[in-house]
Design an enzyme around this catalytic site. Structure first.
Site, PDB file in Angstrom:
ATOM      1  N   GLU A   1     -16.317   5.838   4.459  1.00  0.00           N
ATOM      2  CA  GLU A   1     -15.599   5.378   5.654  1.00  0.00           C
ATOM      3  C   GLU A   1     -15.543   6.513   6.663  1.00  0.00           C
ATOM      4  O   GLU A   1     -16.202   7.541   6.487  1.00  0.00           O
ATOM      5  CB  GLU A   1     -14.206   4.876   5.280  1.00  0.00           C
ATOM      6  CG  GLU A   1     -13.320   5.899   4.594  1.00  0.00           C
ATOM      7  CD  GLU A   1     -11.905   5.370   4.345  1.00  0.00           C
ATOM      8  OE1 GLU A   1     -11.408   4.542   5.110  1.00  0.00           O
ATOM      9  OE2 GLU A   1     -11.301   5.826   3.365  1.00  0.00           O
TER      10      GLU A   1
ATOM     11  N   LYS B   1      -2.756   6.406   1.385  1.00  0.00           N
ATOM     12  CA  LYS B   1      -2.583   6.931   2.749  1.00  0.00           C
ATOM     13  C   LYS B   1      -1.660   8.151   2.689  1.00  0.00           C
ATOM     14  O   LYS B   1      -0.469   8.070   2.973  1.00  0.00           O
ATOM     15  CB  LYS B   1      -2.010   5.818   3.638  1.00  0.00           C
ATOM     16  CG  LYS B   1      -2.565   5.869   5.040  1.00  0.00           C
ATOM     17  CD  LYS B   1      -2.427   4.527   5.727  1.00  0.00           C
ATOM     18  CE  LYS B   1      -2.461   4.655   7.211  1.00  0.00           C
ATOM     19  NZ  LYS B   1      -3.675   5.259   7.760  1.00  0.00           N
TER      20      LYS B   1
ATOM     21  N   ARG C   1       0.838  -1.205   0.000  1.00  0.00           N
ATOM     22  CA  ARG C   1       0.000   0.000   0.000  1.00  0.00           C
ATOM     23  C   ARG C   1       0.873   1.255   0.000  1.00  0.00           C
ATOM     24  O   ARG C   1       0.546   2.262  -0.629  1.00  0.00           O
ATOM     25  CB  ARG C   1      -0.954  -0.031   1.195  1.00  0.00           C
ATOM     26  CG  ARG C   1      -2.078   0.989   1.094  1.00  0.00           C
ATOM     27  CD  ARG C   1      -3.146   0.758   2.144  1.00  0.00           C
ATOM     28  NE  ARG C   1      -2.627   0.931   3.489  1.00  0.00           N
ATOM     29  CZ  ARG C   1      -3.316   0.644   4.597  1.00  0.00           C
ATOM     30  NH1 ARG C   1      -4.535   0.132   4.519  1.00  0.00           N
ATOM     31  NH2 ARG C   1      -2.780   0.833   5.782  1.00  0.00           N
TER      32      ARG C   1
END
Ligand code: PLP
Ligand code: COI
Length: 341
Positions: free
Chosen positions: A220, A184, A82
């Site tokens: 989310e 992220k 990620r």
């Protein structure tokens, strides 16, 4: 090995500097070997890319002491993957995935005395990150970068631990349809700060963000994915290209199916169906699974049958199985735990 003298059971989710952190530098088009250092401070140009245009990405992971006294970390290969995705999206150099995992292992190893003891309720939170360090004034990527990893012992992300929280549906958006919600990047969190301060001031623990395009679908929260349980015990999680692909959520869906024999579904979840679910939880490295008891949509309350006192029964089973795997009480799937020797 003696543990540090810390009141492990009363830790919140905060920063406590530990002895060592890992630092590597990208200069002249290449990464150096990197090393552990005691220096927790960073000196950089006033014009560094990270300071001007927020060119920074990070990961979050944990180390645990198992029931039989080993120190382990959870699926670091997925954080490494990620991190690579995040770097590419912000035009940063990739920090090689094997070196990423090595840096995590070295950092935990150098701070073993800070890994909370088994049964204390605390864990060691690990924060790898990378940022543009060379000067940038026209809008473009930096030339030089720093990769760092530090760790800090933490308790529960939400005060009250396993007690259900109350969240609101936010009027702010977290991520645009073709934006950066799936990586992220620090910028995603900077732009959620006003929304979270607003929610806290109104007495809520967190925000539920909806899809920015139609504001009809659940995305989310600022730091965790959603899991819902239907009245017939199916585990449902929202599918969207603009949410962070949570490693905890992916692990829980596997646990639900393979360990608990439950039906699982990753699909679009509409705001209008929230009232039909039996349980709701937030899942992430920091949040683990935090039960949600109530969602407030502009004054209208959606109260889950699981109530405000305890986790719902399926959420609890998921929580116990996942933490059981992480703490070595339940056999982990191949490759999920990496032991720090
Ligand atoms: N969603 C957001 C926005 C997050 O910041 C996090 C935390 O990392 C998560 C979801 C959960 O992801 P993971 O389970 O990989 O920690
Ligand atoms: C994590 O769960 O690791 C995160 O990065 C979430 C953050 C909001 C603390």
């Amino acid at each position: 090995m003696d543990k540090k003298n810390i009141d492990w059971s009363n830790l919140g989710f905060g920063y406590i500097p530990t002895d060592k952190r890992f630092v590597a530098n990208f200069k002249n088009g290449a990464w150096d070997e990197g090393e552990l250092t005691s220096d927790s401070m960073i000196t950089m140009s006033e014009c560094a890319g990270v300071l001007q245009y927020a060119q920074t990405i990070f990961e979050g992971m944990k180390a645990y002491t198992t029931e039989d006294g080993r120190i382990v970390t959870f699926r670091p290969d997925l954080n490494a993957q990620r991190f690579e995705e995040s770097a590419k999206r912000l035009e940063m150099p990739v920090y090689p995935q094997d070196k990423f995992v090595e840096a995590i292992v070295e950092t935990i190893k150098a701070n073993k005395e800070f890994v909370p003891p088994y049964g204390s309720g605390a864990t060691l939170y690990i924060r790898p990150y990378m940022f543009g360090i060379s000067p940038v004034i026209g809008v473009k990527p930096a030339q030089d970068y720093q990769f760092r990893t530090f760790c800090t012992p933490v308790g529960p992300y939400f005060k009250g631990g396993a007690k259900p929280i109350t969240i609101k549906i936010s009027d702010f958006d977290r991520a645009a349809p073709h934006g950066t919600g799936h990586i992220k990047a620090g910028l995603n969190y900077a732009m959620s700060l006003h929304a979270i301060v607003t929610a806290h001031n109104e007495g809520f623990d967190e925000n539920m963000y909806l899809d920015a395009a139609t504001r009809t679908k659940v995305e989310e929260t600022g730091g965790a994915n959603f899991l819902f349980v239907t009245k017939d015990n199916k585990v449902v999680t929202p599918k969207s290209n603009s949410i962070l692909p949570s490693i905890t959520r992916r692990s829980l869906m596997y646990v639900a199916k393979e360990y608990l024999g439950l039906e699982v579904e990753e699909r679009e979840v509409f705001k209008d169906e929230l009232k039909d679910f039996a349980e709701c939880g937030l899942c992430g490295t920091a949040a683990v699974i935090s039960p949600v008891g109530k969602i407030v949509d502009h004054g209208e309350e959606i109260c889950f049958p699981s109530g405000m006192e305890e986790m719902g029964p399926i959420t609890k089973k998921l929580y116990e199985t996942l933490t059981g795997i992480q703490m070595g009480r339940i056999e982990a799937p191949e490759g999920w735990l990496v032991e720090i020797k």
